[in-house]
Design an enzyme around this catalytic site. Structure first.
Site, mmCIF file in Angstrom:
data_model
loop_
_atom_site.group_PDB
_atom_site.id
_atom_site.type_symbol
_atom_site.label_atom_id
_atom_site.label_comp_id
_atom_site.label_asym_id
_atom_site.label_seq_id
_atom_site.Cartn_x
_atom_site.Cartn_y
_atom_site.Cartn_z
ATOM 1 C CE LYS A 62 11.162 -97.226 82.666
ATOM 2 N NZ LYS A 62 10.319 -96.084 82.678
ATOM 3 C CG ASN A 99 5.738 -76.860 80.912
ATOM 4 O OD1 ASN A 99 6.075 -78.026 81.100
ATOM 5 N ND2 ASN A 99 4.474 -76.472 80.918
ATOM 6 C CG HIS A 134 12.947 -101.335 83.946
ATOM 7 N ND1 HIS A 134 11.859 -100.664 84.471
ATOM 8 C CD2 HIS A 134 13.897 -101.296 84.900
ATOM 9 C CE1 HIS A 134 12.141 -100.245 85.689
ATOM 10 N NE2 HIS A 134 13.386 -100.614 85.972
ATOM 11 C CG ASN A 135 8.290 -99.733 82.861
ATOM 12 O OD1 ASN A 135 9.404 -99.576 83.342
ATOM 13 N ND2 ASN A 135 7.514 -98.719 82.544
ATOM 14 N NE ARG A 165 -2.452 -124.297 63.608
ATOM 15 C CZ ARG A 165 -1.600 -124.282 62.601
ATOM 16 N NH1 ARG A 165 -0.765 -125.286 62.433
ATOM 17 N NH2 ARG A 165 -1.578 -123.283 61.771
ATOM 18 C CB SER A 192 13.914 -96.964 85.403
ATOM 19 O OG SER A 192 13.295 -97.539 86.540
ATOM 20 C CD GLU A 217 8.259 -100.849 87.657
ATOM 21 O OE1 GLU A 217 9.318 -100.358 87.222
ATOM 22 O OE2 GLU A 217 7.191 -100.209 87.687
HETATM 23 P P1 NDP Z 1 3.589 -85.294 83.939
HETATM 24 O O1 NDP Z 1 2.193 -85.501 83.544
HETATM 25 O O2 NDP Z 1 3.897 -84.905 85.332
HETATM 26 O O3 NDP Z 1 4.253 -84.188 82.976
HETATM 27 C C1 NDP Z 1 4.038 -84.223 81.598
HETATM 28 C C2 NDP Z 1 4.713 -83.054 80.934
HETATM 29 O O4 NDP Z 1 4.434 -83.102 79.541
HETATM 30 C C3 NDP Z 1 4.183 -81.680 81.425
HETATM 31 O O5 NDP Z 1 5.233 -80.769 81.468
HETATM 32 C C4 NDP Z 1 3.186 -81.323 80.332
HETATM 33 O O6 NDP Z 1 3.012 -79.929 80.173
HETATM 34 C C5 NDP Z 1 3.888 -81.852 79.108
HETATM 35 N N1 NDP Z 1 2.964 -82.043 77.998
HETATM 36 C C6 NDP Z 1 1.878 -82.827 77.966
HETATM 37 N N2 NDP Z 1 1.280 -82.735 76.766
HETATM 38 C C7 NDP Z 1 1.996 -81.860 76.034
HETATM 39 C C8 NDP Z 1 1.891 -81.337 74.717
HETATM 40 N N3 NDP Z 1 0.922 -81.730 73.904
HETATM 41 N N4 NDP Z 1 2.805 -80.447 74.301
HETATM 42 C C9 NDP Z 1 3.810 -80.072 75.118
HETATM 43 N N5 NDP Z 1 3.979 -80.529 76.369
HETATM 44 C C10 NDP Z 1 3.081 -81.417 76.821
HETATM 45 O O7 NDP Z 1 4.343 -86.645 83.543
HETATM 46 P P2 NDP Z 1 5.691 -87.282 84.117
HETATM 47 O O8 NDP Z 1 6.708 -86.222 84.323
HETATM 48 O O9 NDP Z 1 5.390 -88.191 85.230
HETATM 49 O O10 NDP Z 1 6.136 -88.212 82.904
HETATM 50 C C11 NDP Z 1 6.678 -87.702 81.699
HETATM 51 C C12 NDP Z 1 7.105 -88.893 80.852
HETATM 52 O O11 NDP Z 1 8.049 -89.682 81.598
HETATM 53 C C13 NDP Z 1 5.961 -89.864 80.517
HETATM 54 O O12 NDP Z 1 6.189 -90.413 79.247
HETATM 55 C C14 NDP Z 1 6.105 -90.942 81.577
HETATM 56 O O13 NDP Z 1 5.536 -92.160 81.183
HETATM 57 C C15 NDP Z 1 7.613 -91.014 81.706
HETATM 58 N N6 NDP Z 1 8.111 -91.554 82.967
HETATM 59 C C16 NDP Z 1 7.501 -91.249 84.146
HETATM 60 C C17 NDP Z 1 7.991 -91.769 85.331
HETATM 61 C C18 NDP Z 1 7.333 -91.443 86.630
HETATM 62 O O14 NDP Z 1 7.701 -92.090 87.640
HETATM 63 N N7 NDP Z 1 6.446 -90.472 86.686
HETATM 64 C C19 NDP Z 1 9.185 -92.637 85.355
HETATM 65 C C20 NDP Z 1 9.809 -92.794 84.074
HETATM 66 C C21 NDP Z 1 9.268 -92.283 82.926
HETATM 67 P P3 NDP Z 1 1.849 -79.150 80.993
HETATM 68 O O15 NDP Z 1 2.422 -78.966 82.357
HETATM 69 O O16 NDP Z 1 1.681 -77.913 80.221
HETATM 70 O O17 NDP Z 1 0.645 -80.033 80.990
#
Ligand code: NDP
Length: 629
Positions: free
Chosen positions: A350, A194, A353-354, A606, A295, A357
């Site tokens: 995807k 991370n 899909h959304n 038109r 998803s 949804e």
């Molecule tokens: P979160 O906000 O919970 O997590 C985002 C992650 O990305 C964190 O680890 C964050 O790090 C990291 N991050 C953000 N900006 C940066 C950066 N500039 N450089 C490096 N790391 C970065 O999001 P989600 O886990 O919910 O979602 C992640 C992706 O999955 C998104 O694209 C979302 O749309 C997609 N998604 C989400 C679903 C859901 O149900 N939540 C379902 C399916 C897809 P830090 O902790 O340091 O901020």
């Protein structure tokens, strides 16, 4: 969790010697496959009778039965396993069983065996082994003519390379954490990273690894270079970060440490055109970039999501096993994951899909609206109605959760009554609408669901409207629940038809060669739009290259259901209900069955004001009229 190395090759090639040497270095037990023959086989061999295939299956099964015990620490097994089918049986657990093939020519083995005084040598038997040998093409393949020490060193180097983590994951937010635990629960070795933000986010991955017992074999990193170097080649890195600039930033931070052939998978909801761009840019550098639609939300990510990966077949060959291992299972127990196509198609799919949804959620909200505000049905009775529907053809995950939502109380009050009625969105719905319009495909239900969320967010204006107009919602009389159910199911079929038509047209437009029936199959479990209807669509879409609405099995359903829609929509709208997706589904259907439409008026207008010309029904060509003359 250890690996079981199966050292194989013909008699006299050195399986036992090399196997024991490797076992010693790895500090794991050594086993000789011959020790697992049933007594019947031993008697046969002792009397000089050759074993047949049917003799070998119980022997191989007896070996495989030892795996759970051997896997705890790891093991080395010396086994002839000359035929592919024997190895397939031994490699049932592909992630934890690796083949080491000692290869040598027949002449060399003959010379070796002839020189040995401690070993009875039967040249015919050796020849028959070479005749039966189907040399493996995968695994650790070595030249058995190398001196023993060099050979063992070569194998140990290769094994060490393989003991690097199988997969890397970046982004330990909601989804990244759940996916990591899912990979680890399937014994996939992980390196996790991370971003490091000094004094804000430090050692996030290390702390996370320590928080869950299933991550005991995973490694956490705070340094991107060390993270990359901990991965087996070709490196397979799964990104689970927010879409947009974050993905580009992570790619840029990885690039200096990657090698040709490495694979980056973007599991976030990235825009498919961004994915196409990244595929192209990284391709020039020899890096595979895959768009991986995921998803199922947090729970799906942990227990088994639906996964839609796109990219080259070459890259999928490397990562498919990992993705398929953690994916949900369909009704036939197959993984709800398959390579869906090239380039950005995974993220496009995807996104659609959304979109589906969005409209499915809105339809349930509209049924709730009609029943609660216009038919005066209690929340408990609506929940019961949803339960009844869910037991039949209308079954879906979204209907199931909606019934639970209606029953949820807080301090004795229904929770739904206190939830602010402003629907939020993260953008995939409007992206899908824009994308559909860009390729010129109707998107009525989904676009209306997006607009419904936007209208919902105008709470202040809506309240103002209510105060200014003072027009009350009216009770709808004489509308059967069965009619609403039929209208609901019909609108759902139309919504799915619109979604899959968009995929079909995008596939042609972008040359993705999407297999729509396979996409429906991937969506039957693990994802938010899983439903009985989706299961039926697998068969409808199989080998059918047209709109779902024109499939012979669907025509009778829609013919019957459209009359229900024609009762529900005017009654509800007339009573003051806003039901944009119900209305859009009926308008779309009406439009799609009109051979003659009002578009001739549009064409004339038109041409009138802009001299845009028009085509005619009675003649070929392009025409302009001086309308005012
Ligand atoms: P979160 O906000 O919970 O997590 C985002 C992650 O990305 C964190 O680890 C964050 O790090 C990291 N991050 C953000 N900006 C940066 C950066 N500039 N450089 C490096 N790391 C970065 O999001 P989600 O886990 O919910 O979602 C992640 C992706 O999955 C998104 O694209 C979302 O749309 C997609 N998604 C989400 C679903 C859901 O149900 N939540 C379902 C399916 C897809 P830090 O902790 O340091 O901020």
């Amino acid at each position: 969790m250890g690996t079981i190395y199966v050292v194989m090759g013909v008699s006299g090639v050195g399986k036992t010697t090399i196997g024991k040497a490797i076992a010693k270095q790895l500090q794991v037990p050594f086993y000789d496959a011959d020790d697992f023959h049933p007594q019947k086989n031993k008697d046969k061999m002792a009397s000089g009778v050759a074993l047949q295939d049917e003799d070998r299956w119980p022997w191989l099964d007896a070996i495989v039965a030892q795996y759970p015990q051997w896997k705890t620490k790891g093991a080395v097994l010396a086994c002839s396993a000359l035929k592919e089918k024997y190895r397939k049986r031994l490699e049932v657990d592909q992630l934890h069983v690796k083949t080491i093939y000692l290869s040598a020519s027949c002449t060399l083995v003959k010379e070796r065996l002839a020189a040995r005084t401690d070993h009875f040598f039967n040249p015919d038997l050796l020849q028959s082994q070479f005749d039966a040998l189907e040399a493996p093409r995968a695994g650790i393949i070595c030249d058995a003519t190398m001196p023993k020490e060099a050979l063992v060193k070569h194998i140990m180097n290769t094994i060490q390379q393989q003991t690097l983590s199988q997969l890397g994951l970046i982004g330990l937010g909601v989804m990244g954490k759940s996916l990591s635990r899912n990979f680890a629960n399937h014994d996939i070795t992980l390196s996790l990273y991370n971003r490091h933000l000094a004094d804000v986010e430090e050692n996030v991955a290390m702390q996370f690894v320590r928080s869950y017992p299933e991550l005991q074999h995973s490694k956490g990193f705070d340094d991107i270079e060390a993270f990359v170097n901990s991965l087996a080649l070709p490196r397979k890195i799964f990104l689970m970060v927010n879409s947009g600039p974050a993905v580009d930033a992570v790619i840029a931070s990885l690039e200096p440490y990657l090698s040709k052939g490495d694979i980056i998978m973007d599991g976030g909801n990235s825009h498919y055109l961004d994915t196409e761009r990244r595929v192209e840019t990284l391709q020039e550098k020899g890096i595979h970039f895959m768009g991986v639609g995921v998803s199922g939300g947090e729970e799906g990510a942990l227990k088994g999501p639906s996964i839609m990966p796109s990219g080259t077949a070459e890259a999928y060959k490397q990562v498919g096993i990992f993705l398929e291992t953690i994916a949900a299972r369909d009704a036939q127990n197959n993984a709800c994951c398959a390579r869906v196509g090239a380039g950005g198609s995974g993220h496009f799919i995807k996104m659609i899909h959304n979109g589906i949804e969005y409209a499915e959620m809105q339809l349930i909200a509209e049924v709730y609206d009609i029943l609660h505000y216009h038919c005066m049905v209690s929340l408990e009775d609506i929940a019961h109605t949803f339960d009844t529907w869910n037991a039949g053809e209308e079954n879906s995950y979204l209907l199931e959760i909606s019934s639970k939502i209606l029953r949820k109380t807080e301090n004795g009050q229904p929770l739904i009554d206190v939830i602010l009625d402003k629907a939020q969105q993260k953008g995939t719905g409007s992206w899908s609408t824009t994308a559909a319009l860009q390729i010129g495909t109707p998107f009525d239900t989904i676009a209306q669901a997006v607009l419904a969320r936007i209208i919902s967010s105008e709470k202040v204006q809506r309240v103002k409207g209510q105060q200014r107009y003072k027009i009350k919602r009216e009770e709808i009389k004489h509308l059967e629940i069965a009619t609403i159910k039929s209208a609901y199911q019909t609108a759902r079929i139309i919504n799915h038809a619109i979604g899959f038509e968009t995929l079909r047209k995008a596939s042609i437009h972008y040359k993705w060669e999407l297999h729509l029936s396979e996409i429906a199959r991937i969506w039957t479990n693990g994802c938010i739009i899983r439903s009985k209807l989706m299961q039926q669509l697998i068969g409808v879409l199989d080998g059918f290259d047209d709109s779902i609405l024109f499939h012979e099995s669907v025509i009778p359903q829609i013919t019957k259901g459209q009359s229900a829609l024609k009762q529900v929509v005017p009654k509800a709208v007339g009573a003051g209900a806003a039901i944009p997706v119900f209305s859009a589904s009926l308008s779309y259907f009406n439009a799609m069955i009109q051979g003659d439409s009002s578009a001739s008026m549009i064409q004339a207008q038109r041409d009138f004001f802009g001299a845009h010309t028009y085509e005619r029904k009675d003649r070929e060509g392009s025409f302009h009229t001086v309308w005012d003359a």
